[in-house]
Scaffold this active site. Structure first.
Site, PDB file in Angstrom:
ATOM      1  NE  ARG A   1      -9.782  10.530  12.245  1.00  0.00           N
ATOM      2  CZ  ARG A   1      -8.809   9.743  11.825  1.00  0.00           C
ATOM      3  NH1 ARG A   1      -8.384   9.842  10.571  1.00  0.00           N
ATOM      4  NH2 ARG A   1      -8.274   8.848  12.634  1.00  0.00           N
TER       5      ARG A   1
ATOM      6  CD  GLU B   1     -14.985   8.228   6.692  1.00  0.00           C
ATOM      7  OE1 GLU B   1     -14.593   7.131   7.177  1.00  0.00           O
ATOM      8  OE2 GLU B   1     -14.223   9.167   6.451  1.00  0.00           O
TER       9      GLU B   1
ATOM     10  CG  HIS C   1     -11.172   6.670   6.073  1.00  0.00           C
ATOM     11  ND1 HIS C   1     -11.828   7.229   7.148  1.00  0.00           N
ATOM     12  CD2 HIS C   1      -9.842   6.742   6.374  1.00  0.00           C
ATOM     13  CE1 HIS C   1     -10.949   7.603   8.063  1.00  0.00           C
ATOM     14  NE2 HIS C   1      -9.733   7.309   7.611  1.00  0.00           N
TER      15      HIS C   1
END
Length: 418
Positions: free
Chosen positions: A330, A359, A378
């Site tokens: 994370r 993000e 991601h």
């Protein structure tokens, strides 16, 4: 006598067929491969090849791993023995009704003694189901604002016993929300995404060890010039957050002849883990020790109150010069400003990043302009079927366990937040 003999023979054959079918679900993979053996590492220590019983974690906490765990054990039991039912499962799915990854749940065949009551994205979509006393919630990432909706649904449905989240991370819920009702069990999809993330880690190591950026520049310039490359063999892989992703990474690091040093909250769990050379607890001193002796560090830690910003300026200052940092866990776990400074100064050779504090990564962010940074959006666990498999885990593994009154896999520690 002839008829009785034929009946007996038929019964024996039938028993053999049933036993054979059971073995498909119950026999560990290592049995088919001849059991466990030992290998000699580059450092001279002896390790056992990984088996389904190698990780003490699986014995105590009942975590799922798609490569090692038994598949469909209780789904098979329900098919063969309907009298194994201990309770009904009345399910509400908090999901986008059009999410195809949930088709197996929304449109497929349900396990015996289970029923999908309804699908919705808000409390208004499902509140009419209260009279049917739902006792299971399936929470999907495709549910917008799940962090707001789930607490509302839990308050509206006091009959809920179990919440399953179709993702590995529960960082959209605060520890306070997870602990609102201690009688409710939370589980997640941990173990579904580990192998692809482990493969990404090894790819990132090779990217810098073989200097792929140089090769691509030379190809673009049509320039032929040889250069030395590094081996992964004999290097040290540090793993911050030795859960399922961390252990899958250690498995591949072992295959490349790397030494593995790991941090985890309960290091005693992995004392006898054959994939690790050293396991330490969490804390600043342990983290700095790992950073100082590792050539590559992969962070697979969850985002919790206690982990946010833990890999900070001090940690990067302690890093072995020329270390490569990889983050697959994370983004908020890492102090990005401190990491950028370490990349610019040369303290870090490079970084491979799949997760970020914000993000999408904003345009103009310093990381975009650094040549020694490999960025992915991601998506390094985003295979074509990864979310479908996560739904199948709920349907074929945990839901039958719930119906049979057995312990659930992937229980979340609500105090820790993961």
């Amino acid at each position: 006598f002839f008829i009785l003999t034929m009946r007996s023979a038929h019964a024996i054959c039938r028993s053999a067929q049933v036993a054979s079918r059971r073995s498909l679900f119950q026999a560990p993979l290592c049995s088919a491969l001849g059991g466990s053996s030992a290998v000699r590492t580059a450092t001279g220590s002896t390790r056992g090849i990984q088996t389904s019983k190698a990780d003490p974690l699986s014995k105590q906490y009942k975590y799922w791993n798609r490569e090692e765990s038994k598949h469909g054990e209780y789904a098979y039991l329900l098919d063969m023995s309907p009298w194994s039912v201990k309770r009904e499962a009345r399910i509400v799915s908090l999901s986008d009704p059009n999410d195809s990854a949930n088709d197996a749940l929304h449109k497929g065949k349900m396990p015996y003694s289970s029923q999908l009551l309804g699908v919705g994205e808000t409390l208004d979509d499902v509140k009419h189901l209260a009279d049917e006393k739902p006792n299971v919630i399936f929470a999907s990432p495709s549910c917008p604002r799940a962090c707001l909706v789930l607490p509302q649904v839990l308050e509206a449905f006091p009959t809920i016993e179990w919440v399953h989240v179709r993702s590995a991370g529960l960082d959209f819920l605060s520890p306070e929300e997870l602990q609102t009702n201690p009688s409710i069990l939370f589980t997640n999809a941990k173990g579904q995404f580990s192998s692809s993330l482990a493969e990404c880690t090894v790819m990132a190591c090779s990217y810098f060890a073989k200097d792929l950026p140089l090769l691509m520049r030379q190809k673009q310039a049509q320039h032929w010039e040889k250069h030395d490359v590094e081996e992964l063999r004999g290097k040290t892989m540090g793993v911050v957050g030795y859960g399922d992703v961390g252990r899958a990474t250690a498995k591949l690091a072992n295959a490349h002849g790397m030494r593995v040093v790991a941090l985890r909250r309960h290091p005693e769990i992995s004392v006898n883990d054959p994939l690790c050379d050293k396991v330490m607890g969490t804390g600043k001193a342990a983290l700095n020790e790992l950073m100082a002796e590792s050539d590559y560090v992969v962070c697979s830690a969850p985002s919790t109150i206690s982990t946010r910003g833990v890999i900070n300026e001090d940690a990067f200052a302690a890093a072995k010069e020329g270390m490569v940092f990889i983050n697959l866990g994370r983004g908020p776990v890492v102090d990005e400003k401190a990491m950028v400074n370490a990349l610019k100064s040369g303290q870090l050779k490079g970084a491979a990043l799949d997760v970020f504090a914000e993000e999408p990564l904003p345009k103009g962010h310093d990381l975009w302009g650094l040549d020694n940074v490999l960025i992915s959006p991601h998506n390094m666990d985003q295979t074509e079927t990864f979310m479908h498999e996560a739904t199948s885990f709920f349907l074929l593994e945990n839901l039958p366990r719930f119906i049979c009154g057995e312990d659930l896999l992937n229980l979340v520690d609500c105090k820790a937040g993961y």
